[in-house]
Design a protein around this motif. Structure first.
Motif, PDB file in Angstrom:
ATOM      1  N   ARG A 205     134.022 127.870  16.618  1.00  0.00           N
ATOM      2  CA  ARG A 205     135.690 128.118  16.551  1.00  0.00           C
ATOM      3  C   ARG A 205     136.062 128.877  17.545  1.00  0.00           C
ATOM      4  O   ARG A 205     135.501 129.955  18.034  1.00  0.00           O
ATOM      5  CB  ARG A 205     135.783 129.052  15.200  1.00  0.00           C
ATOM      6  N   ARG A 206     137.085 128.545  18.274  1.00  0.00           N
ATOM      7  CA  ARG A 206     137.492 129.232  19.610  1.00  0.00           C
ATOM      8  C   ARG A 206     138.718 130.009  19.185  1.00  0.00           C
ATOM      9  O   ARG A 206     139.629 129.606  18.673  1.00  0.00           O
ATOM     10  CB  ARG A 206     138.050 127.995  20.583  1.00  0.00           C
ATOM     11  N   MET A 207     138.813 131.213  19.738  1.00  0.00           N
ATOM     12  CA  MET A 207     139.745 132.135  19.642  1.00  0.00           C
ATOM     13  C   MET A 207     140.336 132.414  21.105  1.00  0.00           C
ATOM     14  O   MET A 207     139.814 133.532  21.478  1.00  0.00           O
ATOM     15  CB  MET A 207     139.560 133.383  18.690  1.00  0.00           C
ATOM     16  N   GLY A 208     140.879 131.740  21.580  1.00  0.00           N
ATOM     17  CA  GLY A 208     141.507 132.272  22.914  1.00  0.00           C
ATOM     18  C   GLY A 208     139.999 132.312  24.052  1.00  0.00           C
ATOM     19  O   GLY A 208     139.549 131.118  24.248  1.00  0.00           O
ATOM     20  N   ASP A 209     139.819 133.348  24.456  1.00  0.00           N
ATOM     21  CA  ASP A 209     138.688 133.802  25.359  1.00  0.00           C
ATOM     22  C   ASP A 209     137.312 133.983  24.724  1.00  0.00           C
ATOM     23  O   ASP A 209     136.299 134.358  25.359  1.00  0.00           O
ATOM     24  CB  ASP A 209     139.018 134.783  26.508  1.00  0.00           C
ATOM     25  N   THR A 210     137.501 133.784  23.290  1.00  0.00           N
ATOM     26  CA  THR A 210     136.373 134.265  22.587  1.00  0.00           C
ATOM     27  C   THR A 210     135.723 132.992  21.841  1.00  0.00           C
ATOM     28  O   THR A 210     136.627 132.289  21.280  1.00  0.00           O
ATOM     29  CB  THR A 210     136.603 135.293  21.509  1.00  0.00           C
ATOM     30  N   LEU A 211     134.497 132.852  21.632  1.00  0.00           N
ATOM     31  CA  LEU A 211     134.171 131.802  21.000  1.00  0.00           C
ATOM     32  C   LEU A 211     133.221 132.253  19.907  1.00  0.00           C
ATOM     33  O   LEU A 211     132.095 133.160  20.100  1.00  0.00           O
ATOM     34  CB  LEU A 211     133.098 130.885  21.888  1.00  0.00           C
ATOM     35  N   LEU A 212     133.477 131.915  18.795  1.00  0.00           N
ATOM     36  CA  LEU A 212     132.408 132.080  17.413  1.00  0.00           C
ATOM     37  C   LEU A 212     131.527 130.925  17.056  1.00  0.00           C
ATOM     38  O   LEU A 212     132.196 129.966  16.748  1.00  0.00           O
ATOM     39  CB  LEU A 212     133.308 132.393  16.173  1.00  0.00           C
ATOM     40  N   VAL A 213     130.321 131.202  17.214  1.00  0.00           N
ATOM     41  CA  VAL A 213     129.229 130.304  16.612  1.00  0.00           C
ATOM     42  C   VAL A 213     128.734 130.564  15.232  1.00  0.00           C
ATOM     43  O   VAL A 213     128.175 131.699  15.344  1.00  0.00           O
ATOM     44  CB  VAL A 213     128.237 129.995  17.595  1.00  0.00           C
ATOM     45  N   LEU A 214     128.931 129.774  14.426  1.00  0.00           N
ATOM     46  CA  LEU A 214     128.641 130.040  13.161  1.00  0.00           C
ATOM     47  C   LEU A 214     127.392 129.368  12.554  1.00  0.00           C
ATOM     48  O   LEU A 214     127.556 127.955  12.465  1.00  0.00           O
ATOM     49  CB  LEU A 214     129.755 129.981  12.090  1.00  0.00           C
ATOM     50  N   ARG A 215     126.363 129.902  12.451  1.00  0.00           N
ATOM     51  CA  ARG A 215     125.023 129.053  11.988  1.00  0.00           C
ATOM     52  C   ARG A 215     124.312 129.820  10.697  1.00  0.00           C
ATOM     53  O   ARG A 215     124.625 130.876  10.038  1.00  0.00           O
ATOM     54  CB  ARG A 215     124.138 129.495  13.095  1.00  0.00           C
ATOM     55  N   ARG A 216     124.172 128.670   9.762  1.00  0.00           N
ATOM     56  CA  ARG A 216     123.435 128.957   8.554  1.00  0.00           C
ATOM     57  C   ARG A 216     122.186 128.229   8.073  1.00  0.00           C
ATOM     58  O   ARG A 216     122.296 126.954   8.315  1.00  0.00           O
ATOM     59  CB  ARG A 216     124.429 128.787   7.572  1.00  0.00           C
ATOM     60  N   ARG A 217     121.266 128.715   7.449  1.00  0.00           N
ATOM     61  CA  ARG A 217     120.310 128.013   6.968  1.00  0.00           C
ATOM     62  C   ARG A 217     119.912 128.845   5.513  1.00  0.00           C
ATOM     63  O   ARG A 217     119.283 129.957   5.684  1.00  0.00           O
ATOM     64  CB  ARG A 217     119.040 128.044   7.904  1.00  0.00           C
ATOM     65  N   GLY A 218     120.117 128.135   4.505  1.00  0.00           N
ATOM     66  CA  GLY A 218     120.054 128.678   3.403  1.00  0.00           C
ATOM     67  C   GLY A 218     120.516 129.934   3.082  1.00  0.00           C
ATOM     68  O   GLY A 218     122.124 130.165   3.434  1.00  0.00           O
ATOM     69  N   LEU A 224     127.467 134.236  16.161  1.00  0.00           N
ATOM     70  CA  LEU A 224     127.317 134.374  17.728  1.00  0.00           C
ATOM     71  C   LEU A 224     128.326 134.561  18.203  1.00  0.00           C
ATOM     72  O   LEU A 224     129.388 133.538  18.195  1.00  0.00           O
ATOM     73  CB  LEU A 224     126.307 133.308  18.123  1.00  0.00           C
ATOM     74  N   VAL A 225     128.818 135.502  19.102  1.00  0.00           N
ATOM     75  CA  VAL A 225     130.092 135.887  19.441  1.00  0.00           C
ATOM     76  C   VAL A 225     130.265 135.752  20.993  1.00  0.00           C
ATOM     77  O   VAL A 225     129.120 136.764  21.571  1.00  0.00           O
ATOM     78  CB  VAL A 225     130.876 137.381  18.913  1.00  0.00           C
ATOM     79  N   ILE A 226     130.802 135.031  21.598  1.00  0.00           N
ATOM     80  CA  ILE A 226     130.745 134.690  23.013  1.00  0.00           C
ATOM     81  C   ILE A 226     132.342 135.117  23.687  1.00  0.00           C
ATOM     82  O   ILE A 226     132.946 134.427  23.303  1.00  0.00           O
ATOM     83  CB  ILE A 226     130.432 133.318  23.405  1.00  0.00           C
ATOM     84  N   HIS A 227     132.347 136.142  24.442  1.00  0.00           N
ATOM     85  CA  HIS A 227     133.743 136.590  25.113  1.00  0.00           C
ATOM     86  C   HIS A 227     133.350 136.378  26.599  1.00  0.00           C
ATOM     87  O   HIS A 227     132.743 136.887  27.314  1.00  0.00           O
ATOM     88  CB  HIS A 227     133.887 137.944  24.818  1.00  0.00           C
ATOM     89  N   ARG A 228     134.341 135.543  27.070  1.00  0.00           N
ATOM     90  CA  ARG A 228     134.308 135.244  28.369  1.00  0.00           C
ATOM     91  C   ARG A 228     135.680 135.905  29.288  1.00  0.00           C
ATOM     92  O   ARG A 228     135.857 135.538  30.415  1.00  0.00           O
ATOM     93  CB  ARG A 228     134.439 133.763  28.857  1.00  0.00           C
ATOM     94  N   GLY A 229     136.359 136.674  28.605  1.00  0.00           N
ATOM     95  CA  GLY A 229     137.683 137.239  29.223  1.00  0.00           C
ATOM     96  C   GLY A 229     137.132 138.433  30.412  1.00  0.00           C
ATOM     97  O   GLY A 229     136.020 138.778  29.825  1.00  0.00           O
ATOM     98  N   ASP A 230     138.282 138.374  31.111  1.00  0.00           N
ATOM     99  CA  ASP A 230     137.857 139.498  32.232  1.00  0.00           C
ATOM    100  C   ASP A 230     138.509 140.965  31.611  1.00  0.00           C
ATOM    101  O   ASP A 230     138.239 142.051  32.185  1.00  0.00           O
ATOM    102  CB  ASP A 230     138.768 139.478  33.321  1.00  0.00           C
ATOM    103  N   ALA A 231     138.786 141.194  30.329  1.00  0.00           N
ATOM    104  CA  ALA A 231     139.434 142.380  29.772  1.00  0.00           C
ATOM    105  C   ALA A 231     138.687 142.543  28.314  1.00  0.00           C
ATOM    106  O   ALA A 231     138.286 141.531  27.674  1.00  0.00           O
ATOM    107  CB  ALA A 231     140.642 142.328  29.450  1.00  0.00           C
ATOM    108  N   PRO A 232     138.520 143.826  27.863  1.00  0.00           N
ATOM    109  CA  PRO A 232     137.832 144.090  26.625  1.00  0.00           C
ATOM    110  C   PRO A 232     138.606 143.644  25.627  1.00  0.00           C
ATOM    111  O   PRO A 232     139.963 143.531  25.794  1.00  0.00           O
ATOM    112  CB  PRO A 232     137.633 145.517  26.808  1.00  0.00           C
ATOM    113  N   ARG A 233     138.155 143.325  24.528  1.00  0.00           N
ATOM    114  CA  ARG A 233     139.050 142.854  23.188  1.00  0.00           C
ATOM    115  C   ARG A 233     138.292 143.247  22.026  1.00  0.00           C
ATOM    116  O   ARG A 233     137.156 143.418  21.765  1.00  0.00           O
ATOM    117  CB  ARG A 233     138.789 141.503  23.343  1.00  0.00           C
TER     118      ARG A 233
END
Length: 279
Positions: A205-218, A224-233
């Motif tokens: 799921r993409r939220m602007g400059d932030t990417l959420l990767v949701l993984r599940r097993r059982g 996993l939160v990936i932030h590529r922006g140049d400013a804190p959020r």
């Protein structure tokens, strides 16, 4: 290199690194029998081990021979185009289709390659505007903790000086001192320890400059939160958006563990608040 010498080099890598698989090839014409015999010995001595065999034009005999090996094996055939790695700013990555033959029924797996022969090239391909080394760490983290089969191509390039040989000899003492090598070992250890990181179920799921990767097993869930922006959020998320079931009335707050930083988070009222650093 001769085929026998080539496999000696592979054994050195497997003995000194923390990888659980190896991409072999290309298979030289006329050496298929020797290749399969040495692959069989490799799979036996380093089990469990995944071997990916690069053979652009495999003969039927080679396909059959590889299919009889005890480890999962594959034939690397074609590129499938870009991936989320490009969104992170990596200028040159490749995704590849990998038909896999094993003792189980045929399956199609995705192979994602982060390609670089030299440390400076890796910085240039994945470097951000502010801190290239930090951006490379971000790309490697995403690469190794998301679904599909991640490959770091020519990892010996991490310690190659600018202008060095295209295929340098591995300088193992320098590797042991490398922060990036230690970071990758830590990520690989995490992949082995957390069931959700080994499962195939994944939503992005993409939220602007932030990417959420949701993984599940059982019952095991990972965000996993990936932030590529140049400013804190500051990011506030409802756990229901991340796949957690709604809690019963009066339930205690959900506790989550940040395995990369070694800290905990409490989701009050089923909401998780994260302070993300700039890229």
């Amino acid at each position: 290199l001769s085929v026998s010498r080539y496999f000696e080099v592979v054994r050195t890598w497997l003995g000194r690194t923390f990888v659980d698989g190896f991409r072999l090839g290309p298979v030289p014409p006329g050496k298929e029998s020797q290749w399969v015999a040495l692959s069989k010995a490799l799979a036996r001595d380093f089990a469990p081990l995944v071997l990916l065999h690069h053979a652009p034009s495999p003969t039927p005999a080679l396909r059959q021979a590889l299919a009889r090996l005890p480890s999962a094996v594959g034939i690397l055939e074609r590129d499938t185009g870009p991936s989320w790695m490009r969104w992170l700013g990596c200028a040159k990555t490749a995704g590849e289709a990998l038909p896999v033959w094993s003792r189980t029924p045929k399956a199609s797996l995705a192979l994602r390659r982060l390609s670089s022969h030299h440390h400076p090239v890796l910085l240039r391909r994945c470097g951000g505007r502010r801190d290239p080394k930090r951006s490379v760490g971000l790309a490697l983290t995403f690469h190794l903790l998301t679904a599909d089969i991640p490959i770091v191509y020519f990892a010996d390039g991490w310690v190659t000086p600018p202008g060095g040989d295209t295929h340098p000899a591995m300088r193992w003492p320098a590797v042991k001192r490398s922060k990036r090598h230690r970071w990758i070992r830590r990520l690989l250890t995490m992949r082995r320890a957390v069931p959700a990181l080994r499962g195939a179920e994944q939503r992005v799921r993409r939220m602007g400059d932030t990417l959420l990767v949701l993984r599940r097993r059982g019952a095991c869930r990972v965000v996993l939160v990936i932030h590529r922006g140049d400013a804190p959020r500051r990011l506030t998320l409802r756990l229901s958006e991340l796949g957690w079931p709604a809690p019963p009335a009066g339930a205690a707050p959900v506790e989550l563990v940040d395995r990369l930083r070694g800290r905990g988070h409490t989701a009050e009222q089923h909401r998780l608040t994260l302070d993300l650093e700039p890229r």
